[in-house]
Enzyme design. Structure first.
Site, PDB file in Angstrom:
ATOM      1  CB  SER A   1      -0.887   0.017   1.256  1.00 19.04           C
ATOM      2  OG  SER A   1      -1.494   1.287   1.431  1.00 19.04           O
TER       3      SER A   1
ATOM      4  CE1 TYR B   1      -3.734  -0.562   3.768  1.00 22.44           C
ATOM      5  CE2 TYR B   1      -5.234  -2.422   3.957  1.00 22.44           C
ATOM      6  CZ  TYR B   1      -4.510  -1.539   3.185  1.00 22.44           C
ATOM      7  OH  TYR B   1      -4.551  -1.638   1.814  1.00 22.44           O
TER       8      TYR B   1
HETATM    9  C1  GCO Z   1      -7.642   3.744   4.000  1.00 16.81           C
HETATM   10  C2  GCO Z   1      -7.637   2.969   2.711  1.00 16.81           C
HETATM   11  C3  GCO Z   1      -6.207   2.742   2.228  1.00 16.81           C
HETATM   12  C4  GCO Z   1      -6.208   2.314   0.774  1.00 16.81           C
HETATM   13  C5  GCO Z   1      -4.835   2.117   0.211  1.00 16.81           C
HETATM   14  C6  GCO Z   1      -4.077   3.399   0.199  1.00 16.81           C
HETATM   15  O1  GCO Z   1      -8.439   3.427   4.903  1.00 16.81           O
HETATM   16  O2  GCO Z   1      -6.829   4.689   4.081  1.00 16.81           O
HETATM   17  O3  GCO Z   1      -8.296   1.732   2.860  1.00 16.81           O
HETATM   18  O4  GCO Z   1      -5.615   1.786   3.068  1.00 16.81           O
HETATM   19  O5  GCO Z   1      -6.926   1.141   0.639  1.00 16.81           O
HETATM   20  O6  GCO Z   1      -4.153   1.125   0.915  1.00 16.81           O
HETATM   21  O7  GCO Z   1      -2.802   3.152  -0.341  1.00 16.81           O
END
Ligand code: GCO
Length: 254
Positions: free
Chosen positions: A145, A158
């Site tokens: 990401s 994440y």
């Molecule tokens: C968030 C998004 C991001 C995108 C992507 C950005 O909540 O900011 O889900 O995670 O999906 O990964 O690069």
């Protein structure tokens, strides 16, 4: 020159491929000759997506498993080699997202995101490498990401997982290069997928994304396909341990 980007008859498993970026990568690879194997947990969705490809005379099948069921993933790889004789490529694309202020973010949710977005990629890559070594090499692509080196509030798990997946990409690349296995990552920016529906519907957030992106728009899933074809083809034959950003320039704008 045009042959450089062909991936004819290369057997490639893509996880999280029933929709969004995963399906877009699978579709592009199939259009360039690969036999793509779509993975997800939802068999009905997979059947529908595979049919959409085979109706275009593209080569596609599916394998149903949850990437968090490490034994199921190992068995799926064995079925693939049993049916096709080899595994050329793996795209670790499956992932989940939890958004919550850190004080409300549970250990359980944090661990689930790390398991799904990082540990499962390690486990499936290890088993895929075991098979690729016997086949003279192969390719692995991890969907990371733009977030990782960059951060924003409410997505700590994440960000941690995707930054870890960048590091895992390098760790694997240095260990398996001598076996002819190339390991890279693709870093999407803000792409208009179901994972981001809540963000797309938030006008203030969506306008923020557009303001921070040199191309001044959200990306579309199909715009990730070319990067997958490049890294799975002979055009990418000397690229390993790298991260290909497909983010409209967002990662470099202050
Ligand atoms: C968030 C998004 C991001 C995108 C992507 C950005 O909540 O900011 O889900 O995670 O999906 O990964 O690069």
């Amino acid at each position: 020159m045009k042959e450089l980007f062909r991936v004819d008859d290369r057997v490639i498993l893509i996880t999280g491929a029933s929709r969004g970026i995963g399906f877009a990568m699978a579709e592009a690879l199939a259009e360039y000759g690969a036999h793509v194997i779509l993975n997800a947990r939802d068999e009905n969705a997979l059947r529908e997506k595979v049919r959409a490809l085979t109706e275009r005379n593209l080569k596609a099948t599916y394998q149903v498993f949850d990437v968090n069921d490490f034994e199921a993933g190992k068995n799926a790889l064995r079925r693939i080699v049993g049916e096709f004789g080899h595994l050329y490529g793996l795209i670790n694309n499956a992932g989940i997202q939890f958004r919550s202020p850190i004080l409300d973010f549970s250990n359980e949710d944090f661990e689930l995101v790390l398991r799904t977005n990082l540990t499962s990629c390690f486990s499936l890559s290890r088993e895929a490498i075991r098979l690729m070594k016997n086949n003279g090499g192969g390719r692995i692509i991890n969907t990371v990401s733009m977030l990782g080196p960059q951060a924003r509030p409410t997505v700590p798990a994440y960000i941690s997982a995707k930054e870890g997946l960048r590091a895992l990409t390098r760790a694997l690349a240095v260990e398996v290069g001598a076996d002819g296995i190339l390991v890279n990552a693709i870093a999407p920016g803000y792409i208009a997928t179901e994972l981001n529906t809540a963000l797309l519907e938030d006008q203030e957030f969506s306008e923020w994304v557009i303001s921070k992106t040199p191309l001044a728009r959200w990306g579309q899933s199909h715009e990730l396909g070319g990067g997958a074809v490049f890294l799975m083809s002979d055009a990418g034959s000397f690229v390993s341990g790298q991260v290909l950003s497909i983010d409209g320039g967002m990662s470099i704008q202050v």
